[in-house]
Scaffold this motif. Structure first.
Motif, short mmCIF file in Angstrom:
data_model
loop_
_atom_site.label_atom_id
_atom_site.label_comp_id
_atom_site.label_asym_id
_atom_site.label_seq_id
_atom_site.Cartn_x
_atom_site.Cartn_y
_atom_site.Cartn_z
N PHE A 22 32.25 39.11 40.88
CA PHE A 22 33.57 38.60 40.56
C PHE A 22 34.66 39.51 41.11
O PHE A 22 35.67 39.04 41.68
CB PHE A 22 33.69 38.46 39.05
CG PHE A 22 35.03 37.98 38.57
CD1 PHE A 22 35.48 36.70 38.87
CD2 PHE A 22 35.85 38.81 37.81
CE1 PHE A 22 36.72 36.24 38.43
CE2 PHE A 22 37.08 38.36 37.37
CZ PHE A 22 37.52 37.08 37.68
N GLU A 23 34.48 40.81 40.97
CA GLU A 23 35.48 41.75 41.49
C GLU A 23 35.60 41.63 43.01
O GLU A 23 36.71 41.59 43.56
CB GLU A 23 35.09 43.19 41.10
CG GLU A 23 36.13 44.25 41.41
CD GLU A 23 36.13 44.70 42.86
OE1 GLU A 23 37.21 45.07 43.37
OE2 GLU A 23 35.05 44.66 43.49
N GLY A 63 37.32 38.22 43.95
CA GLY A 63 38.76 38.23 43.71
C GLY A 63 39.50 39.14 44.67
O GLY A 63 40.64 38.86 45.04
N ARG A 64 38.87 40.23 45.07
CA ARG A 64 39.51 41.17 45.98
C ARG A 64 39.52 40.66 47.41
O ARG A 64 40.51 40.86 48.14
CB ARG A 64 38.79 42.52 45.88
CG ARG A 64 39.22 43.57 46.89
CD ARG A 64 38.69 44.94 46.50
NE ARG A 64 37.28 44.92 46.17
CZ ARG A 64 36.30 45.07 47.07
NH1 ARG A 64 36.58 45.22 48.35
NH2 ARG A 64 35.03 45.05 46.67
N LEU A 115 40.96 31.70 41.93
CA LEU A 115 40.96 32.15 40.54
C LEU A 115 42.03 31.42 39.74
O LEU A 115 43.14 31.17 40.23
CB LEU A 115 41.23 33.66 40.46
CG LEU A 115 40.20 34.59 41.12
CD1 LEU A 115 40.63 36.05 40.94
CD2 LEU A 115 38.81 34.39 40.54
N ALA A 149 41.95 34.02 35.03
CA ALA A 149 40.95 34.78 35.77
C ALA A 149 41.60 35.89 36.59
O ALA A 149 41.00 36.96 36.79
CB ALA A 149 40.16 33.84 36.68
N ARG A 150 42.83 35.63 37.09
CA ARG A 150 43.51 36.69 37.87
C ARG A 150 43.81 37.90 36.98
O ARG A 150 43.64 39.04 37.39
CB ARG A 150 44.79 36.12 38.49
CG ARG A 150 44.54 35.27 39.73
CD ARG A 150 45.81 35.09 40.55
NE ARG A 150 46.81 34.30 39.81
CZ ARG A 150 46.90 32.99 39.86
NH1 ARG A 150 46.05 32.30 40.62
NH2 ARG A 150 47.85 32.35 39.18
N TYR A 190 42.20 38.67 34.26
CA TYR A 190 40.87 39.22 33.97
C TYR A 190 40.39 40.09 35.13
O TYR A 190 39.87 41.20 34.93
CB TYR A 190 39.92 38.05 33.71
CG TYR A 190 38.52 38.42 33.28
CD1 TYR A 190 38.28 39.42 32.34
CD2 TYR A 190 37.42 37.72 33.79
CE1 TYR A 190 36.98 39.72 31.94
CE2 TYR A 190 36.13 38.03 33.40
CZ TYR A 190 35.92 39.03 32.47
OH TYR A 190 34.64 39.33 32.07
N HIS A 191 40.63 39.61 36.35
CA HIS A 191 40.20 40.35 37.53
C HIS A 191 40.96 41.66 37.67
O HIS A 191 40.39 42.70 38.05
CB HIS A 191 40.40 39.49 38.79
CG HIS A 191 39.93 40.16 40.04
ND1 HIS A 191 40.76 40.96 40.81
CD2 HIS A 191 38.71 40.18 40.64
CE1 HIS A 191 40.07 41.42 41.84
NE2 HIS A 191 38.83 40.96 41.76
N ASP A 192 42.27 41.64 37.35
CA ASP A 192 43.06 42.88 37.43
C ASP A 192 42.49 43.96 36.52
O ASP A 192 42.38 45.14 36.90
CB ASP A 192 44.52 42.60 37.04
CG ASP A 192 45.26 41.80 38.10
OD1 ASP A 192 44.78 41.76 39.25
OD2 ASP A 192 46.31 41.22 37.78
N SER A 211 39.12 45.15 37.89
CA SER A 211 39.32 45.97 39.09
C SER A 211 39.65 47.41 38.72
O SER A 211 39.20 48.35 39.38
CB SER A 211 40.44 45.38 39.95
OG SER A 211 40.07 44.11 40.45
#
Length: 309
Positions: free
Chosen positions: A14-15, A18-19, A62, A66-67, A69-71, A74
């Motif tokens: 997921f990381e 998203g990156r 995302l 989710a964005r 969550y991703h931050d 990360s």
């Protein structure tokens, strides 16, 4: 929503997704197939119980939640990368850490350490003097100099030498008490004792030395008892009394005349001094140089023949 942490592989996929913005890019970065990335993303979405992706044509993106969550995720992976960088730099660091019993470091190692520097060059050295034994699980980048059975828990160790002890005093003390060279007379003079604690009851004390000399003075009542050999030696150097000193600890003081030996009678210590190290310690050149030097330096003390190289 499942409150347990998701699988690490799912978070990693997921990381990376998203990156990097695509399944294919995440797959290349992690060295797996796109199918494996897609499977991990579905697993994560199922685990959190929320939709994490929306379709924009043929491309997955995302969701707003989710964005965020991703931050947060990360930040965690960035900390992991920093931790990895730290441990790698720590492993490659040329600094040599030596932990040991305080008096052993102060009175034996420190006076001869210049010989290691002359042989090995300017290697940065950190000296940690403590009676507290290192946790064997964390002794990865350093050495521990200790005594006797305290070396047993460590993964690797080698005997340095077995010491012996004899009485010493200051020149001023001997001038005041010239009879101190007579064991029977010394028993009536001011004495300094060293208390190693109950765990080391077999270490020679004044009573043992007088018995070896055939003197029976009765209970020895020292003027002072120290838990540190170094403090006892300093008290003797100040003329406060005679002390039963270890040969390795008083070598430099005898050479300088700061302390004088009162008798040729000596008692051997029951256990040796030992150098210990962890599984990764010898992976660095400075550590290998130090161990080689230590074993050569103590070869004569172990009674081995020393051959010129």
């Amino acid at each position: 929503m499942n409150t347990a942490l998701p699988p690490l592989r799912a978070l990693q996929a997921f990381e990376a997704f998203g990156r990097l913005g695509s399944v294919n890019s995440a797959a290349r970065a992690l060295g797996v197939t796109p199918g494996a990335i897609s499977q991990q993303l579905k697993l994560l979405e199922s685990h959190v119980g929320l939709p994490l992706f929306v379709k924009d044509g043929r491309r997955a993106m995302l969701t707003p939640a989710a964005r965020s969550y991703h931050d947060l995720i990360s930040q965690g992976f960035e900390r992991l990368l920093l931790a990895q960088d730290y441990i790698v730099s720590h492993r490659l660091n040329d600094e040599l850490t030596i932990s040991g019993l305080p008096t052993l470091l102060q009175k034996w190692l420190n006076p001869i350490l210049h010989r290691f520097r002359a042989a090995a060059g300017e290697i940065p050295i950190r000296i940690v003097a403590t009676h507290q034994e290192s946790d064997p699980r964390t002794l990865e980048q350093s050495f521990r100099l200790t005594y006797g059975k305290a070396a047993q828990p460590y993964a690797h160790s080698r005997v340095l030498f077995t010491d012996h002890c004899f009485p010493v005093c200051s020149p001023e003390y001997l001038e005041r008490h010239p009879e101190a060279r007579d064991p029977a007379a010394l028993a009536r003079l001011p004495l300094i004792d060293i208390d190693w604690g109950l765990a080391y009851s077999a270490v020679p004390r004044w009573g043992n030395w007088f018995a070896a000399e055939g003197v029976s003075p009765g209970p020895v009542r020292p003027v002072a008892v120290h838990s540190l050999s170094g403090l006892a030696l300093e008290a003797a150097a100040a003329g406060q009394g005679a002390v039963l000193a270890q040969a390795s600890f008083v070598a430099s003081d005898l050479q300088s005349g700061r302390l004088l030996r009162l008798s040729h009678r000596r008692l051997q210590m029951p256990d040796p001094y030992v150098i210990c190290w962890g599984p990764m310690t010898l992976g660095r050149m400075p550590a290998r140089k130090f161990l080689d030097w230590m074993m050569l330096e103590t070869k004569a003390l172990r009674g081995e023949n020393v051959k010129a190289s």
